[in-house]
Design a protein around this motif. Sequence first.
Motif, PDB file in Angstrom:
ATOM      1  N   SER A 119      -8.201 -23.002   7.660  1.00  0.00           N
ATOM      2  CA  SER A 119      -8.893 -22.460   6.495  1.00  0.00           C
ATOM      3  C   SER A 119      -9.024 -23.546   5.448  1.00  0.00           C
ATOM      4  O   SER A 119      -8.062 -24.275   5.179  1.00  0.00           O
ATOM      5  CB  SER A 119      -8.097 -21.282   5.923  1.00  0.00           C
ATOM      6  N   CYS A 120     -10.196 -23.679   4.886  1.00  0.00           N
ATOM      7  CA  CYS A 120     -10.375 -24.678   3.837  1.00  0.00           C
ATOM      8  C   CYS A 120     -11.369 -24.171   2.798  1.00  0.00           C
ATOM      9  O   CYS A 120     -12.158 -23.264   3.068  1.00  0.00           O
ATOM     10  CB  CYS A 120     -10.867 -26.004   4.410  1.00  0.00           C
ATOM     11  N   ARG A 121     -11.282 -24.761   1.630  1.00  0.00           N
ATOM     12  CA  ARG A 121     -12.260 -24.434   0.596  1.00  0.00           C
ATOM     13  C   ARG A 121     -13.605 -25.059   0.922  1.00  0.00           C
ATOM     14  O   ARG A 121     -14.645 -24.423   0.794  1.00  0.00           O
ATOM     15  CB  ARG A 121     -11.776 -24.934  -0.768  1.00  0.00           C
ATOM     16  N   ARG A 122     -13.551 -26.338   1.408  1.00  0.00           N
ATOM     17  CA  ARG A 122     -14.806 -27.055   1.629  1.00  0.00           C
ATOM     18  C   ARG A 122     -14.787 -28.004   2.830  1.00  0.00           C
ATOM     19  O   ARG A 122     -15.619 -27.927   3.697  1.00  0.00           O
ATOM     20  CB  ARG A 122     -15.180 -27.831   0.364  1.00  0.00           C
ATOM     21  N   GLY A 123     -13.825 -28.938   2.870  1.00  0.00           N
ATOM     22  CA  GLY A 123     -13.823 -29.945   3.931  1.00  0.00           C
ATOM     23  C   GLY A 123     -12.436 -30.215   4.484  1.00  0.00           C
ATOM     24  O   GLY A 123     -11.442 -29.646   4.043  1.00  0.00           O
ATOM     25  N   HIS A 153     -13.807 -20.252   5.675  1.00  0.00           N
ATOM     26  CA  HIS A 153     -13.955 -20.975   4.423  1.00  0.00           C
ATOM     27  C   HIS A 153     -13.662 -20.059   3.238  1.00  0.00           C
ATOM     28  O   HIS A 153     -14.018 -18.880   3.255  1.00  0.00           O
ATOM     29  CB  HIS A 153     -15.374 -21.548   4.282  1.00  0.00           C
ATOM     30  N   GLY A 154     -13.021 -20.639   2.238  1.00  0.00           N
ATOM     31  CA  GLY A 154     -12.750 -19.885   1.024  1.00  0.00           C
ATOM     32  C   GLY A 154     -11.536 -20.413   0.285  1.00  0.00           C
ATOM     33  O   GLY A 154     -10.672 -21.076   0.866  1.00  0.00           O
ATOM     34  N   PHE A 155     -11.490 -20.120  -0.992  1.00  0.00           N
ATOM     35  CA  PHE A 155     -10.349 -20.505  -1.822  1.00  0.00           C
ATOM     36  C   PHE A 155      -9.385 -19.341  -1.994  1.00  0.00           C
ATOM     37  O   PHE A 155      -8.212 -19.526  -2.303  1.00  0.00           O
ATOM     38  CB  PHE A 155     -10.849 -20.998  -3.181  1.00  0.00           C
ATOM     39  N   THR A 156      -9.900 -18.131  -1.785  1.00  0.00           N
ATOM     40  CA  THR A 156      -9.083 -16.918  -1.899  1.00  0.00           C
ATOM     41  C   THR A 156      -9.367 -16.007  -0.713  1.00  0.00           C
ATOM     42  O   THR A 156     -10.346 -16.188   0.025  1.00  0.00           O
ATOM     43  CB  THR A 156      -9.405 -16.139  -3.187  1.00  0.00           C
ATOM     44  N   ARG A 157      -8.506 -15.013  -0.548  1.00  0.00           N
ATOM     45  CA  ARG A 157      -8.708 -14.016   0.501  1.00  0.00           C
ATOM     46  C   ARG A 157     -10.059 -13.324   0.331  1.00  0.00           C
ATOM     47  O   ARG A 157     -10.751 -13.035   1.315  1.00  0.00           O
ATOM     48  CB  ARG A 157      -7.568 -13.000   0.451  1.00  0.00           C
ATOM     49  N   GLU A 158     -10.432 -13.080  -0.916  1.00  0.00           N
ATOM     50  CA  GLU A 158     -11.714 -12.423  -1.205  1.00  0.00           C
ATOM     51  C   GLU A 158     -12.892 -13.290  -0.762  1.00  0.00           C
ATOM     52  O   GLU A 158     -13.920 -12.773  -0.311  1.00  0.00           O
ATOM     53  CB  GLU A 158     -11.812 -12.108  -2.696  1.00  0.00           C
ATOM     54  N   ASP A 159     -12.739 -14.615  -0.884  1.00  0.00           N
ATOM     55  CA  ASP A 159     -13.784 -15.527  -0.400  1.00  0.00           C
ATOM     56  C   ASP A 159     -13.958 -15.401   1.105  1.00  0.00           C
ATOM     57  O   ASP A 159     -15.082 -15.383   1.625  1.00  0.00           O
ATOM     58  CB  ASP A 159     -13.437 -16.977  -0.742  1.00  0.00           C
ATOM     59  N   VAL A 160     -12.828 -15.331   1.815  1.00  0.00           N
ATOM     60  CA  VAL A 160     -12.881 -15.242   3.273  1.00  0.00           C
ATOM     61  C   VAL A 160     -13.561 -13.947   3.709  1.00  0.00           C
ATOM     62  O   VAL A 160     -14.279 -13.916   4.716  1.00  0.00           O
ATOM     63  CB  VAL A 160     -11.463 -15.349   3.883  1.00  0.00           C
ATOM     64  N   GLU A 161     -13.371 -12.894   2.940  1.00  0.00           N
ATOM     65  CA  GLU A 161     -14.040 -11.626   3.253  1.00  0.00           C
ATOM     66  C   GLU A 161     -15.556 -11.789   3.281  1.00  0.00           C
ATOM     67  O   GLU A 161     -16.254 -11.081   4.008  1.00  0.00           O
ATOM     68  CB  GLU A 161     -13.661 -10.551   2.218  1.00  0.00           C
ATOM     69  N   ASP A 163     -17.051 -14.591   4.213  1.00  0.00           N
ATOM     70  CA  ASP A 163     -17.417 -15.520   5.291  1.00  0.00           C
ATOM     71  C   ASP A 163     -17.587 -14.728   6.585  1.00  0.00           C
ATOM     72  O   ASP A 163     -16.723 -14.725   7.457  1.00  0.00           O
ATOM     73  CB  ASP A 163     -16.344 -16.599   5.447  1.00  0.00           C
ATOM     74  N   LEU A 164     -18.710 -14.061   6.712  1.00  0.00           N
ATOM     75  CA  LEU A 164     -18.941 -13.174   7.848  1.00  0.00           C
ATOM     76  C   LEU A 164     -18.955 -13.934   9.169  1.00  0.00           C
ATOM     77  O   LEU A 164     -18.462 -13.437  10.188  1.00  0.00           O
ATOM     78  CB  LEU A 164     -20.252 -12.406   7.655  1.00  0.00           C
ATOM     79  N   GLU A 165     -19.506 -15.139   9.155  1.00  0.00           N
ATOM     80  CA  GLU A 165     -19.522 -15.929  10.389  1.00  0.00           C
ATOM     81  C   GLU A 165     -18.108 -16.353  10.776  1.00  0.00           C
ATOM     82  O   GLU A 165     -17.733 -16.326  11.952  1.00  0.00           O
ATOM     83  CB  GLU A 165     -20.403 -17.170  10.233  1.00  0.00           C
ATOM     84  N   GLY A 166     -17.321 -16.733   9.776  1.00  0.00           N
ATOM     85  CA  GLY A 166     -15.949 -17.129  10.050  1.00  0.00           C
ATOM     86  C   GLY A 166     -15.134 -15.994  10.646  1.00  0.00           C
ATOM     87  O   GLY A 166     -14.392 -16.182  11.621  1.00  0.00           O
ATOM     88  N   LEU A 167     -15.261 -14.789  10.096  1.00  0.00           N
ATOM     89  CA  LEU A 167     -14.525 -13.636  10.617  1.00  0.00           C
ATOM     90  C   LEU A 167     -15.010 -13.255  12.009  1.00  0.00           C
ATOM     91  O   LEU A 167     -14.213 -12.864  12.879  1.00  0.00           O
ATOM     92  CB  LEU A 167     -14.665 -12.447   9.654  1.00  0.00           C
ATOM     93  N   GLN A 168     -16.311 -13.390  12.242  1.00  0.00           N
ATOM     94  CA  GLN A 168     -16.835 -13.133  13.579  1.00  0.00           C
ATOM     95  C   GLN A 168     -16.286 -14.148  14.577  1.00  0.00           C
ATOM     96  O   GLN A 168     -15.959 -13.809  15.723  1.00  0.00           O
ATOM     97  CB  GLN A 168     -18.365 -13.181  13.584  1.00  0.00           C
ATOM     98  N   THR A 169     -16.161 -15.397  14.132  1.00  0.00           N
ATOM     99  CA  THR A 169     -15.577 -16.442  14.971  1.00  0.00           C
ATOM    100  C   THR A 169     -14.146 -16.084  15.358  1.00  0.00           C
ATOM    101  O   THR A 169     -13.715 -16.315  16.493  1.00  0.00           O
ATOM    102  CB  THR A 169     -15.606 -17.797  14.241  1.00  0.00           C
ATOM    103  N   MET A 170     -13.395 -15.500  14.430  1.00  0.00           N
ATOM    104  CA  MET A 170     -12.019 -15.082  14.728  1.00  0.00           C
ATOM    105  C   MET A 170     -11.993 -13.958  15.765  1.00  0.00           C
ATOM    106  O   MET A 170     -11.168 -13.967  16.680  1.00  0.00           O
ATOM    107  CB  MET A 170     -11.327 -14.602  13.443  1.00  0.00           C
ATOM    108  N   ARG A 171     -12.903 -13.008  15.633  1.00  0.00           N
ATOM    109  CA  ARG A 171     -12.952 -11.899  16.593  1.00  0.00           C
ATOM    110  C   ARG A 171     -13.321 -12.400  17.988  1.00  0.00           C
ATOM    111  O   ARG A 171     -12.728 -11.986  18.988  1.00  0.00           O
ATOM    112  CB  ARG A 171     -13.939 -10.821  16.122  1.00  0.00           C
ATOM    113  N   THR A 172     -14.299 -13.275  18.043  1.00  0.00           N
ATOM    114  CA  THR A 172     -14.717 -13.843  19.329  1.00  0.00           C
ATOM    115  C   THR A 172     -13.590 -14.649  19.952  1.00  0.00           C
ATOM    116  O   THR A 172     -13.348 -14.576  21.160  1.00  0.00           O
ATOM    117  CB  THR A 172     -15.958 -14.738  19.139  1.00  0.00           C
ATOM    118  N   LEU A 173     -12.886 -15.398  19.124  1.00  0.00           N
ATOM    119  CA  LEU A 173     -11.753 -16.189  19.604  1.00  0.00           C
ATOM    120  C   LEU A 173     -10.687 -15.284  20.214  1.00  0.00           C
ATOM    121  O   LEU A 173     -10.150 -15.575  21.295  1.00  0.00           O
ATOM    122  CB  LEU A 173     -11.164 -16.998  18.446  1.00  0.00           C
ATOM    123  N   ALA A 174     -10.371 -14.195  19.535  1.00  0.00           N
ATOM    124  CA  ALA A 174      -9.353 -13.272  20.037  1.00  0.00           C
ATOM    125  C   ALA A 174      -9.785 -12.647  21.366  1.00  0.00           C
ATOM    126  O   ALA A 174      -8.977 -12.525  22.297  1.00  0.00           O
ATOM    127  CB  ALA A 174      -9.072 -12.191  19.001  1.00  0.00           C
TER     128      ALA A 174
END
Length: 208
Positions: A119-123, A153-161, A163-174
């Motif tokens: 998880s990162c804010r930017r890079g 990506h995100g600085f807070t949990r709310e930011d990650v919410e 990041d729809l692509e990021g969360l989808q990536t987690m589901r696909t990974l699982a």
Amino acid sequence: MKVLCINGSPHIKNGCVYRALEEMVKVFESEGVEAEIVTVGNKPIRGCIACGSCYKTGKCVFDDEVNEIAKKFEEADGLVIGSPVYYASANGTLISLLDRLFYSTHFDKRMKVGASVVSCRRGGNTATFDELNKYFTITQMPIASSQYWNMVHGFTREDVEKDLEGLQTMRTLAKNMVFLMKSIELGKKTYGLPEKELHQSTSFMDKR
């Protein structure tokens, strides 16, 4: 089947890494796989001192979270390592734990499925992702992949919410991890594990 998720962030349930791991746990549980998140990023875990004690006792000389997690790791069919990005690297506490965990445990890790999540804010995310994957590739653990590199990506949990692509990536990974674990279990029953050679150790020194 069991999956152990190690949260390397000092933030527990309100952190970005934990949110990413939560998304994976939902899938694991829906597939009938037991999953546990263990947070270590907020623990005072020191690094390895190369004492060699673990070769005699089978555990790390420092009796802390490392030895507790070792038992869970041995029982698990899969391991997920999650970390925030600090200066294009993983959390130092997490690295200290992983160095000692992988070095001091002498049980067979072959064919346990591994996955790293960052998880990162930017890079700095791909460098951290590569760093964590090396623990798997040196121990004959197959690495699960997803539709993109395993990151949110995100600085807070709310930011990650958001990041729809990021969360989808987690589901696909699982989902891919579950498929790999089940396929490997079936393969072990049908064919057994690959034959293991006696380890050859080469030092880059001229001993003539």
